[in-house]
Enzyme design. Structure first.
Site, short mmCIF file in Angstrom:
data_model
loop_
_atom_site.label_atom_id
_atom_site.label_comp_id
_atom_site.label_asym_id
_atom_site.label_seq_id
_atom_site.Cartn_x
_atom_site.Cartn_y
_atom_site.Cartn_z
N GLU A 190 -87.86 25.59 57.42
CA GLU A 190 -88.15 24.98 56.05
C GLU A 190 -89.67 24.49 56.61
O GLU A 190 -90.66 24.29 55.54
CB GLU A 190 -87.38 23.92 55.71
CG GLU A 190 -85.99 24.27 55.11
CD GLU A 190 -85.16 23.47 54.48
OE1 GLU A 190 -84.66 23.55 53.48
OE2 GLU A 190 -84.65 22.57 55.47
N GLU B 28 -77.03 25.90 57.15
CA GLU B 28 -76.46 24.72 56.41
C GLU B 28 -75.25 24.96 55.74
O GLU B 28 -74.26 24.07 55.79
CB GLU B 28 -77.52 24.17 55.30
CG GLU B 28 -78.85 23.45 55.89
CD GLU B 28 -79.87 24.10 56.29
OE1 GLU B 28 -81.33 23.71 56.40
OE2 GLU B 28 -80.00 25.47 56.17
#
Length: 264
Positions: A118, A138
């Site tokens: 990210e 995640e």
């Protein structure tokens, strides 16, 4: 280089560059709350200092990051999520409405998971060591990516390519990251930071106001659409044309000499 036994992020000024290093190698640079805050402060320093033109994010040790240190971060998650940006800082993932006005080049190596990807997606140019392994894992931890991957990964790679990795949590290599557009260059192992600095220095040699205006217009197009960016092109050009750097650039063109820009 600034260093201290409790520093999770170390910074070094190198000319017009700010080198920002993740510094928790004994934990594979897993990000605890202190690292997140110090990284935000480093981004704030890059933004505020007019002499700094480009940020270079890298990591000490063998790995870029193993992602969040959930043991430290988990208890800090409140009803509004995670508050991690101290006064004077900027969210490095730029998902709170505040964007950095200066470009960032990132060098990654070893393991690069979750928030590492990210951070790449929120930056401008990424150089990866050829043996780097990536994962947006995640969903394997019962949470969702909250640093922008749900927004930027599909935009960079296309919907199906992004969902292939976002929804499975599988790992992928540097070649795949390059194919997806997450990585712009693959470097031999151990040369990724050197190459990132080369690119950053190349950017820093250009007219800073022009670099920032180019970045701002491209981001405007992404956030608000082509029409908004088109409407700003001529006003931005007019502002730049009256700058000292535009004069320097024209003189360098006419005299066939190298321009040394001042950022004004």
């Amino acid at each position: 280089m600034t260093d201290a036994s409790d520093a999770r992020v170390v910074v070094e000024r190198r000319g017009h560059l700010l080198l920002i290093g993740l510094n928790r190698p004994e934990k594979r640079n897993a990000a605890d709350f202190a690292m997140l805050q110090q990284l935000a402060l480093a981004y704030g320093q890059l933004e505020r200092d007019p002499d700094l033109r480009v940020g270079v994010v890298h990591a000490l040790g063998e790995h870029f990051t193993a992602g969040l240190d959930l043991a430290d971060i988990g208890p800090r998650l409140g009803p509004e999520g995670l508050e991690m940006v101290p006064e004077g800082g900027i969210n490095p993932w730029q998902v709170d409405g505040t964007a950095l006005s200066k470009p960032v080049v990132i060098a990654v190596q070893g393991t690069c998971l979750t928030l590492g990807i990210e951070l790449m997606l929120a930056s401008d140019i990424v150089v990866a060591a050829e043996s780097t392994r990536f994962g947006q894992i995640e969903v394997s931890r019962g949470i969702l990516p909250f640093g922008g991957a749900t927004i930027r990964f599909p935009r960079a790679a296309g919907w199906g390519n992004a969902m292939r990795w976002l929804l499975t949590g599988d790992l992928f290599d540097a070649r795949e990251a390059h194919r997806l557009g997450l990585v712009q260059e693959i470097a031999p192992n151990g040369r990724e930071l050197h190459r990132a600095i080369e690119l950053a220095e190349r950017i820093a040699a250009q007219a800073p106001l022009a670099v920032q205006a180019t970045l701002a217009n491209a981001r405007l197009a992404l956030r608000e659409g082509a029409a908004a960016a088109e409407a700003e092109l001529q006003p931005a050009l007019a502002r730049l044309a009256g700058s000292t750097d535009a004069r320097i650039g024209m003189e360098a063109f006419l005299t066939r000499t190298e321009a040394v820009f001042e950022g004004r």
